[in-house]
Design a protein around this motif. Sequence first.
Motif, short mmCIF file in Angstrom:
data_model
loop_
_atom_site.label_atom_id
_atom_site.label_comp_id
_atom_site.label_asym_id
_atom_site.label_seq_id
_atom_site.Cartn_x
_atom_site.Cartn_y
_atom_site.Cartn_z
N ASN A 96 0.90 -1.09 -0.08
CA ASN A 96 0.08 0.02 -0.12
C ASN A 96 1.01 1.35 0.13
O ASN A 96 1.57 1.57 1.01
N ALA A 97 0.83 2.11 -1.20
CA ALA A 97 1.71 3.17 -1.08
C ALA A 97 1.43 4.58 -0.54
O ALA A 97 1.87 5.55 -0.88
N ALA A 99 1.47 5.53 2.58
CA ALA A 99 2.31 5.93 3.64
C ALA A 99 3.59 5.49 3.51
O ALA A 99 3.76 4.00 3.38
N VAL A 100 4.58 6.14 3.96
CA VAL A 100 6.02 5.53 4.39
C VAL A 100 5.86 4.21 5.14
O VAL A 100 6.65 3.17 4.73
N SER A 101 5.02 4.53 6.37
CA SER A 101 5.09 3.35 7.25
C SER A 101 4.52 2.10 6.74
O SER A 101 4.80 1.13 7.18
N ALA A 102 3.56 2.19 5.73
CA ALA A 102 2.79 1.18 5.22
C ALA A 102 3.66 0.23 4.27
O ALA A 102 3.38 -0.65 4.18
N SER A 103 4.42 1.06 3.57
CA SER A 103 5.26 0.47 2.41
C SER A 103 6.63 1.48 2.20
O SER A 103 6.66 2.23 1.37
N ALA A 130 2.59 13.46 -8.39
CA ALA A 130 1.70 12.33 -7.84
C ALA A 130 1.65 11.25 -8.92
O ALA A 130 1.37 11.40 -10.11
N PHE A 131 1.38 9.89 -8.22
CA PHE A 131 1.24 8.98 -9.33
C PHE A 131 -0.01 8.35 -9.09
O PHE A 131 -0.64 8.18 -7.94
N PHE A 325 -0.04 13.76 -1.43
CA PHE A 325 0.11 14.28 -2.71
C PHE A 325 -0.85 13.80 -3.72
O PHE A 325 -1.02 14.32 -4.87
N THR A 326 -1.80 12.80 -3.46
CA THR A 326 -2.78 12.04 -4.12
C THR A 326 -4.26 12.21 -3.88
O THR A 326 -4.34 12.52 -2.62
N PRO A 327 -5.19 12.15 -4.67
CA PRO A 327 -6.49 12.23 -4.32
C PRO A 327 -6.93 10.89 -3.78
O PRO A 327 -7.72 10.96 -2.79
N GLU A 328 -6.32 9.87 -3.86
CA GLU A 328 -6.61 8.67 -3.23
C GLU A 328 -5.73 8.56 -2.06
O GLU A 328 -4.95 9.08 -1.75
N SER A 329 -6.06 7.71 -0.85
CA SER A 329 -5.34 7.11 0.24
C SER A 329 -4.79 5.95 0.03
O SER A 329 -3.71 5.84 -0.88
N SER A 330 -5.44 4.90 -0.02
CA SER A 330 -4.63 3.45 -0.15
C SER A 330 -4.60 3.40 -1.89
O SER A 330 -5.59 3.65 -2.37
N ARG A 331 -3.43 2.93 -2.01
CA ARG A 331 -3.37 2.75 -3.63
C ARG A 331 -2.05 1.75 -3.77
O ARG A 331 -1.25 1.48 -2.85
N ARG A 332 -1.99 0.95 -5.24
CA ARG A 332 -1.12 0.28 -5.28
C ARG A 332 0.32 1.10 -5.40
O ARG A 332 0.07 2.27 -5.85
N ALA A 333 1.24 0.31 -5.69
CA ALA A 333 2.60 1.05 -5.48
C ALA A 333 3.12 1.23 -6.99
O ALA A 333 3.83 0.45 -7.43
N ARG A 334 2.51 2.23 -7.65
CA ARG A 334 2.78 2.52 -9.21
C ARG A 334 4.07 2.59 -9.61
O ARG A 334 4.43 2.40 -10.58
N GLY A 335 4.93 3.17 -8.54
CA GLY A 335 6.25 3.76 -8.85
C GLY A 335 7.30 2.41 -9.31
O GLY A 335 8.09 2.42 -9.69
N ILE A 336 6.75 1.18 -8.71
CA ILE A 336 7.45 0.21 -9.11
C ILE A 336 7.78 -0.08 -10.64
O ILE A 336 8.83 -0.53 -10.92
N GLU A 337 6.74 -0.19 -11.12
CA GLU A 337 6.73 -0.67 -12.60
C GLU A 337 7.42 0.72 -13.58
O GLU A 337 7.91 0.48 -14.50
N VAL A 338 7.29 1.80 -12.94
CA VAL A 338 7.90 2.95 -13.59
C VAL A 338 9.24 2.82 -13.50
O VAL A 338 10.14 3.07 -14.44
N TRP A 339 9.79 2.37 -11.99
CA TRP A 339 11.24 2.60 -12.03
C TRP A 339 11.87 1.16 -12.93
O TRP A 339 13.04 1.46 -13.38
N ALA A 340 10.88 -0.06 -12.94
CA ALA A 340 11.67 -1.06 -13.82
C ALA A 340 11.61 -0.54 -15.40
O ALA A 340 12.38 -1.08 -15.83
#
Length: 448
Positions: A96-97, A99-103, A130-131, A325-340
């Motif tokens: 869950n992207a 919060a820092v503490s969540a992931s 924002a992602f 920075f995003t309209p959502e609260s819980s969301r998938r960690a979209r940065g992973i695929e971007v990084w890859a």
Amino acid sequence: MDQLLSKVAVIASKYLDNLKHDPVYPSSEALARLSQLDGTLPEIGTDPERVIDFLAAVGSPATVKSAGGRYFGYVIGGSLPAALAANWLAGAWDQNAFAVSASPLGARIEEVALRWLIEVLHLPGDSGGAFVTGATMASFSALAAARHALLSRLGWDVESDGLIGAPAINVIVGEEVHVSVLKALSLLGLGRERVVRVPADSQGRIRVDLLPPLTSSTLVCVQAGNVNSGAFDPIGDICARAQGVGAWVHVDGAFGLWATVAPSLAGLTAGIADADSWATDGHKWLNIPYDSGFAFVRNPVHLQRAMATNAAYYIHGDTREPGQFTPESSRRARGIEVWAALLSLGRKGLVDLIERTCRHARRFAAGLENAGFSILNDVVLNQVLVSFGPDERTRRVIEGVQADGTCWCGGTVWHGRAAMRISVCSWATTDNDVERSLASIISLARES
Ligand SMILES: *Cc1c(COP(=O)(O)O)cnc(C)c1O
């Protein structure tokens, strides 16, 4: 779990391999079989392997083969191998992207991906971002930042007090504005119809000579990449005017913003970095899986103030809390695929992806023109508009192309004329895909 995931890997890679010869659009028989998915929900659960077998048997034949190299409809990319594989791994990780503490991983990789994106797109180095799910929500997020900035300057706290009774913001858009920007404006209470629309030239670009005077309460929405012609508004000129008076310029660059990575396209993109905010997609030209889009804002404080859930706008020390920075609260960690995706491409690979797809578009235009058909736009990017003569004939050709299945192209209307639109966005499109598609389009058009 092991058996299930191995099974799905085999099914998926066979599916992707078959894209070489499968028709690009599903048959009506395959679509009719979707009714098999539509049973009553059973009382008792089903074994996951049987669920997947059933899903694959009915689902795979009914998919649109946009993951392959011969899908040119809408503006749609495929998925780079590293991005698809990272997406699967991210699914297993289930981070869950918010919060820092969540992931810690999700937050960190998003920060790196954001920095890389800002670098490759040549945006101002201290921009924030924002992602989100796509360019629609990216424009929504960036325009929320704009609304915050313009109204707070007028002494109005829109996050606390809403828009009722607020000072006016004057919104300017081009005649060819994408519907998603109007939707974002409507969600923000700024209205689809309250906008001033500036007439466009033959390619769909805002005519700067007809731009109304800008003020410190003006929000100008410009476009990098017209969804039909690929043309860019004269963004540099508009930013120069806006900067003098403190107007906000937002760029809808859902696909076109990626032109900034390619030196050969510098003529189109000049001045883009002078804007205040930008929206783009990851799932179009960057070729990462759905859903993925990015909002960038020159001054991240405005984005954070628009999106933060608490009035303290908390940052833990230097830590960027992604959910602020995003309209959502819980969301998938979209940065992973971007990084890859970015790591697998490298800067050179990214430039090559953009330039190669533009080259394919020029080849389509040249091939169709040589065959006697009319190209309706200046092919400056990855978009080609072709007419096959009278509108009825063009529409017949589009139907024929879509039924034939060698490739898939959509229809549009350009300056009152029916046109077939070819959008080349996929990493997977090869020279051979272009030649096969051209030959099929030309022969179908000659028969129509
Ligand atoms: C695709 C597109 C959008 C919308 O993007 P989504 O990812 O579908 O939300 C906005 N503007 C332009 C120019 C586009 O091409």
